[in-house]
Design a protein around this motif. Structure first.
Motif, PDB file in Angstrom:
ATOM      1  N   THR A  49      -3.386  -1.110  -7.260  1.00 27.88           N
ATOM      2  CA  THR A  49      -2.023  -1.609  -7.299  1.00 27.88           C
ATOM      3  C   THR A  49      -1.282  -1.200  -6.037  1.00 27.88           C
ATOM      4  OG1 THR A  49      -1.223   0.377  -8.423  1.00 27.88           O
ATOM      5  CG2 THR A  49      -2.008  -1.442  -9.805  1.00 27.88           C
ATOM      6  N   THR A  50      -0.147  -1.843  -5.802  1.00 29.48           N
ATOM      7  CA  THR A  50       0.663  -1.510  -4.628  1.00 29.48           C
ATOM      8  C   THR A  50       1.149  -0.072  -4.689  1.00 29.48           C
ATOM      9  OG1 THR A  50       1.376  -3.798  -4.511  1.00 29.48           O
ATOM     10  CG2 THR A  50       2.672  -2.197  -3.284  1.00 29.48           C
ATOM     11  N   GLU A  51       1.487   0.388  -5.904  1.00 26.71           N
ATOM     12  CA  GLU A  51       1.979   1.760  -6.049  1.00 26.71           C
ATOM     13  C   GLU A  51       0.905   2.777  -5.651  1.00 26.71           C
ATOM     14  OE1 GLU A  51       2.230  -0.606  -8.243  1.00 26.71           O
ATOM     15  OE2 GLU A  51       4.396  -0.985  -8.254  1.00 26.71           O
ATOM     16  N   LYS A  52      -0.349   2.528  -6.043  1.00 29.48           N
ATOM     17  CA  LYS A  52      -1.425   3.457  -5.699  1.00 29.48           C
ATOM     18  C   LYS A  52      -1.692   3.463  -4.197  1.00 29.48           C
ATOM     19  CE  LYS A  52      -3.918   3.438 -10.099  1.00 29.48           C
ATOM     20  NZ  LYS A  52      -5.220   3.140 -10.765  1.00 29.48           N
ATOM     21  N   LEU A  53      -1.615   2.274  -3.579  1.00 32.28           N
ATOM     22  CA  LEU A  53      -1.828   2.200  -2.142  1.00 32.28           C
ATOM     23  C   LEU A  53      -0.731   2.947  -1.390  1.00 32.28           C
ATOM     24  CD1 LEU A  53      -2.988  -1.499  -1.643  1.00 32.28           C
ATOM     25  CD2 LEU A  53      -4.378   0.563  -1.582  1.00 32.28           C
ATOM     26  N   GLU A  54       0.512   2.765  -1.813  1.00 35.11           N
ATOM     27  CA  GLU A  54       1.614   3.454  -1.157  1.00 35.11           C
ATOM     28  C   GLU A  54       1.498   4.974  -1.340  1.00 35.11           C
ATOM     29  OE1 GLU A  54       5.094   1.720  -2.787  1.00 35.11           O
ATOM     30  OE2 GLU A  54       5.005  -0.071  -1.506  1.00 35.11           O
ATOM     31  N   LYS A  55       1.058   5.395  -2.523  1.00 34.11           N
ATOM     32  CA  LYS A  55       0.863   6.829  -2.768  1.00 34.11           C
ATOM     33  C   LYS A  55      -0.255   7.366  -1.883  1.00 34.11           C
ATOM     34  CE  LYS A  55      -0.157  10.185  -6.405  1.00 34.11           C
ATOM     35  NZ  LYS A  55      -0.508  10.379  -7.840  1.00 34.11           N
ATOM     36  N   HIS A  56      -1.316   6.580  -1.731  1.00 30.91           N
ATOM     37  CA  HIS A  56      -2.440   6.994  -0.876  1.00 30.91           C
ATOM     38  C   HIS A  56      -1.973   7.165   0.572  1.00 30.91           C
ATOM     39  CE1 HIS A  56      -6.291   6.945   1.238  1.00 30.91           C
ATOM     40  NE2 HIS A  56      -5.853   5.909   1.934  1.00 30.91           N
ATOM     41  N   LEU A  57      -1.210   6.211   1.083  1.00 29.15           N
ATOM     42  CA  LEU A  57      -0.708   6.305   2.456  1.00 29.15           C
ATOM     43  C   LEU A  57       0.216   7.505   2.626  1.00 29.15           C
ATOM     44  CD1 LEU A  57       0.014   2.567   3.335  1.00 29.15           C
ATOM     45  CD2 LEU A  57      -1.841   3.993   4.169  1.00 29.15           C
ATOM     46  N   SER A  58       1.076   7.729   1.630  1.00 24.64           N
ATOM     47  CA  SER A  58       2.023   8.841   1.716  1.00 24.64           C
ATOM     48  C   SER A  58       1.293  10.177   1.739  1.00 24.64           C
ATOM     49  CB  SER A  58       2.993   8.785   0.536  1.00 24.64           C
ATOM     50  OG  SER A  58       3.871   9.883   0.562  1.00 24.64           O
ATOM     51  N   GLU A  59       0.291  10.344   0.872  1.00 25.01           N
ATOM     52  CA  GLU A  59      -0.443  11.603   0.816  1.00 25.01           C
ATOM     53  C   GLU A  59      -1.329  11.798   2.039  1.00 25.01           C
ATOM     54  OE1 GLU A  59      -2.595  11.381  -2.801  1.00 25.01           O
ATOM     55  OE2 GLU A  59      -0.859  11.845  -4.092  1.00 25.01           O
ATOM     56  N   THR A  60      -1.819  10.694   2.614  1.00 29.66           N
ATOM     57  CA  THR A  60      -2.752  10.794   3.733  1.00 29.66           C
ATOM     58  C   THR A  60      -2.042  11.066   5.048  1.00 29.66           C
ATOM     59  OG1 THR A  60      -4.264   9.273   2.619  1.00 29.66           O
ATOM     60  CG2 THR A  60      -4.610   9.615   4.967  1.00 29.66           C
ATOM     61  N   HIS A  61      -0.917  10.392   5.275  1.00 31.63           N
ATOM     62  CA  HIS A  61      -0.290  10.429   6.595  1.00 31.63           C
ATOM     63  C   HIS A  61       1.010  11.236   6.651  1.00 31.63           C
ATOM     64  CE1 HIS A  61      -3.241   7.535   7.860  1.00 31.63           C
ATOM     65  NE2 HIS A  61      -2.838   6.661   6.971  1.00 31.63           N
ATOM     66  N   SER A  62       1.517  11.691   5.521  1.00 31.75           N
ATOM     67  CA  SER A  62       2.786  12.423   5.528  1.00 31.75           C
ATOM     68  C   SER A  62       2.560  13.905   5.788  1.00 31.75           C
ATOM     69  CB  SER A  62       3.523  12.242   4.197  1.00 31.75           C
ATOM     70  OG  SER A  62       3.865  10.877   4.006  1.00 31.75           O
ATOM     71  N   ASP A  63       3.599  14.552   6.254  1.00 34.24           N
ATOM     72  CA  ASP A  63       3.586  15.999   6.494  1.00 34.24           C
ATOM     73  C   ASP A  63       4.875  16.556   5.921  1.00 34.24           C
ATOM     74  OD1 ASP A  63       3.295  18.570   7.296  1.00 34.24           O
ATOM     75  OD2 ASP A  63       3.429  18.184   9.446  1.00 34.24           O
ATOM     76  N   GLU A  64       4.756  17.284   4.811  1.00 38.18           N
ATOM     77  CA  GLU A  64       5.942  17.814   4.145  1.00 38.18           C
ATOM     78  C   GLU A  64       6.698  18.803   5.026  1.00 38.18           C
ATOM     79  OE1 GLU A  64       4.586  19.504   0.521  1.00 38.18           O
ATOM     80  OE2 GLU A  64       4.077  17.560  -0.412  1.00 38.18           O
ATOM     81  N   ARG A  65       6.039  19.421   5.970  1.00 42.60           N
ATOM     82  CA  ARG A  65       6.676  20.436   6.825  1.00 42.60           C
ATOM     83  C   ARG A  65       6.876  19.902   8.243  1.00 42.60           C
ATOM     84  NH1 ARG A  65       2.810  25.518   6.130  1.00 42.60           N
ATOM     85  NH2 ARG A  65       4.480  26.482   7.363  1.00 42.60           N
ATOM     86  N   GLN A  66       7.038  18.574   8.355  1.00 47.11           N
ATOM     87  CA  GLN A  66       7.092  17.981   9.690  1.00 47.11           C
ATOM     88  C   GLN A  66       8.322  18.405  10.485  1.00 47.11           C
ATOM     89  OE1 GLN A  66       7.710  13.734   9.772  1.00 47.11           O
ATOM     90  NE2 GLN A  66       8.501  13.714   7.675  1.00 47.11           N
ATOM     91  N   TRP A  67       9.383  18.863   9.845  1.00 46.19           N
ATOM     92  CA  TRP A  67      10.586  19.284  10.568  1.00 46.19           C
ATOM     93  C   TRP A  67      10.655  20.799  10.721  1.00 46.19           C
ATOM     94  CZ3 TRP A  67      11.773  15.096  12.701  1.00 46.19           C
ATOM     95  CH2 TRP A  67      11.752  13.881  12.017  1.00 46.19           C
TER      96      TRP A  67
END
Length: 300
Positions: A92-110
């Motif tokens: 689903t679109t929700e799972k794909l968006e979650k996958h992208l967020s977990e793969t490419h995001s950095d919670e401590r980026q700032w």
């Protein structure tokens, strides 16, 4: 196709072995011992010739493939590795968006990383970065070297159109704007995602992977920017070309490194020595590196 001297001798030995075998069946016990020894000698000779012939064919085939790779590495690699991709991606679109967020995001980026003693100081650049509007020659060079088979973006215009229609190669049309503001760069960086299953899957499990091909016009703009950045780095000696080969003009990308490794493997085989070759690949490289570290490196 004519047989060479070795192949002709192999055929002769096969005939002689068959003749000796027939004589062996008709011979008495006293003659069988000598015929059996003669047959063993003929078989050993035949096996040695066949082994030498296989080595010759393998060497010829390797030379042919090496020449094909050097002539066109992309075409050779695609013909070797390309194939029908196994499986389908069902998500689903929700799972794909979650996958992208977990793969490419950095919670401590700032989060500020502090000073790093391992970052070496570099001299001020002697040659400044080219920040002028892309010229017609820069656009033409990018279009000329681009592959016609490259997938077009949402506008549906492939590189083939730019190659066949020179009027499209004006700087404003090809780059959409000079893009001096950050907001304009972000607008140009917008792209579409294409999700597909990897060709080799274990146990039928399908891994979501992603690829972001921007529009061809945006590819032209970012190709020009990449060339300018590379020139800026090499002209100011910020890149050690004795180590870094990929993406540097004047080097055959990975061919030099591959040739060195091939030579080492060949020497190890000839001299019967041990050799260990290790290939390193970072899984999710962008997602595992602190984004602030990337920002600090660019600022530095």
């Amino acid at each position: 196709m004519k047989h060479n001297r070795r192949q002709q001798e192999i055929q002769t030995l096969r005939t002689e072995i068959n003749d000796v075998t027939k004589q062996y069946k008709r011979a008495n016990e006293e003659e069988k011992e000598g015929l059996n020894e003669l047959r063993s000698i003929l078989r050993e000779r035949r096996n040695n010739l066949q082994r030498a012939e296989r080595i010759r064919k393998a060497r010829r085939e390797r030379g042919k493939k090496r020449a094909m790779f050097v002539a066109n590495p992309y075409k050779f690699t695609k013909a070797t590795l390309d194939g029908t991709k196994a499986g389908l991606v069902k998500s689903t679109t929700e799972k794909l968006e979650k996958h992208l967020s977990e793969t490419h995001s950095d919670e401590r980026q700032w989060e500020h990383l502090g000073n790093c003693d391992r970052i070496e100081n570099v001299p001020e650049p002697e040659i400044p970065m080219n920040t002028k509007e892309p010229s017609l020659k820069e656009v033409s060079d990018v279009v000329k070297k681009a592959r016609s088979a490259s997938s077009p973006g949402p506008n549906g215009i492939p590189f083939k159109v730019y190659k066949k229609c020179p009027n499209f190669e004006t700087p404003v049309e090809a780059t959409e704007s000079s893009c001096e503001e950050r907001e304009d760069i972000i607008m140009l960086a917008e792209s579409r995602g294409v999700f597909y299953s990897k060709r080799r899957n274990v146990g039928g499990h399908h891994t979501i992977s992603d690829n972001f091909p921007p529009k061809c016009r945006r590819k032209i703009f970012f190709s020009i920017m990449a060339r300018r950045m590379t020139s800026y780095m090499t002209d100011n000696n910020y890149v050690d070309t004795s180590v870094q080969k990929g993406g540097i003009p004047g080097f055959s990308r990975c061919i030099e490194h591959t040739s060195i490794i091939s030579k080492l493997i060949q020497e190890a085989k000839v001299n019967k020595k041990d050799l260990t070759v290790v290939w390193l690949d970072l899984a999710n490289a962008y997602g595992t590196v602190p984004h602030m570290l990337i920002q600090q490196s660019l600022d530095h």
